[in-house]
Design a protein around this motif. Structure first.
Motif, PDB file in Angstrom:
ATOM      1  N   ASP A  52      51.253  12.552  67.081  1.00 54.96           N
ATOM      2  CA  ASP A  52      51.368  13.644  66.118  1.00 54.96           C
ATOM      3  C   ASP A  52      50.323  14.721  66.361  1.00 54.96           C
ATOM      4  N   GLN A  55      50.303  19.657  62.681  1.00 55.38           N
ATOM      5  CA  GLN A  55      51.379  20.157  61.853  1.00 55.38           C
ATOM      6  C   GLN A  55      52.616  19.261  61.844  1.00 55.38           C
ATOM      7  N   THR A  56      52.628  18.173  62.595  1.00 56.24           N
ATOM      8  CA  THR A  56      53.767  17.253  62.607  1.00 56.24           C
ATOM      9  C   THR A  56      53.409  15.960  61.891  1.00 56.24           C
ATOM     10  N   TYR A  57      54.403  15.370  61.265  1.00 56.95           N
ATOM     11  CA  TYR A  57      54.191  14.154  60.478  1.00 56.95           C
ATOM     12  C   TYR A  57      55.249  13.101  60.819  1.00 56.95           C
ATOM     13  N   PHE A  58      55.510  12.910  62.101  1.00 55.73           N
ATOM     14  CA  PHE A  58      56.473  11.896  62.523  1.00 55.73           C
ATOM     15  C   PHE A  58      56.001  10.498  62.117  1.00 55.73           C
ATOM     16  N   GLN A 172      56.851  16.746  73.392  1.00 54.92           N
ATOM     17  CA  GLN A 172      57.525  17.078  72.129  1.00 54.92           C
ATOM     18  C   GLN A 172      57.036  18.426  71.609  1.00 54.92           C
ATOM     19  N   LEU A 173      55.765  18.720  71.778  1.00 58.41           N
ATOM     20  CA  LEU A 173      55.202  19.977  71.317  1.00 58.41           C
ATOM     21  C   LEU A 173      55.700  21.149  72.162  1.00 58.41           C
ATOM     22  N   SER A 176      59.422  21.859  71.381  1.00 56.99           N
ATOM     23  CA  SER A 176      59.671  22.509  70.096  1.00 56.99           C
ATOM     24  C   SER A 176      59.254  23.973  70.134  1.00 56.99           C
TER      25      SER A 176
END
Length: 179
Positions: A52, A55-58, A172-173, A176
């Motif tokens: 994570d 700013q992401t909360y996976f 992933q970053l 996105s």
């Protein structure tokens, strides 16, 4: 396909938690010690620290989902693990912003997360009347052995998953941002 790796690993750990006690030596099982594997929580701590971003909360989403699955599969009270795991992982995600991701931080946040989750689960079960273990016996016979055994699992898992989680988090970053 890479989006499925984290849920698949978490699902595998969820299944393996059920047979974890069978892997221990027999003399530990016949003693007064109660060891509870929190392998899903340990991997969620790794996701919060190394996968994570700020700013992401996976990890919190996975904590809600797999906490509910643990409640459905292994307990008879729904929501206890879901609430505890999600709250602990949210706190770990917040503390991650203050600390650098390395083995010492993973150990610190992992041990604190396991301790807080186990205490909150025990407290909820005490309040609803599912357990009546006194706190001194709980500390000596359940909490300390649980923390010790899960810390050993954390240390074994750390070199295997950290580089992969960091790489997947970067991918992933960047994906996105390009969309």
């Amino acid at each position: 396909m890479k989006r499925l790796y984290l849920p698949l690993i978490l699902f595998l750990l969820l299944v393996l938690e059920g047979v974890a006690l069978e892997l221990l030596p027999g003399n530990l099982l016949t003693s007064d010690l109660l060891i509870v594997p929190h392998w899903v929580l340990i991997f969620l701590v790794f996701i919060a620290i190394f996968y994570d971003k700020d700013q992401t909360y996976f990890s919190v989403l996975y904590a809600l989902l797999f906490g509910l699955l643990i409640d459905i599969v292994y307990t008879d009270v729904l929501g206890v693990y879901m609430f505890s795991y999600a709250l602990i992982i949210y706190a770990v995600h917040g503390f991650k912003k203050l600390l650098h991701g390395n083995i010492y931080v993973a150990m610190l946040l992992g041990v604190c997360g396991i301790a807080l989750a186990d205490v909150s689960i025990h407290l909820i079960y005490t309040v609803i009347g599912k357990t009546d273990m006194v706190w001194k016996a709980y500390l000596m016979h359940r909490m300390l052995p649980t923390i010790g055994s899960n810390l050993v699992f954390l240390l074994m898992l750390y070199p295997i998953v950290v580089k992969k989680l960091t790489t997947w988090g970067r991918e992933q970053l960047t994906k996105s941002n390009t969309i």
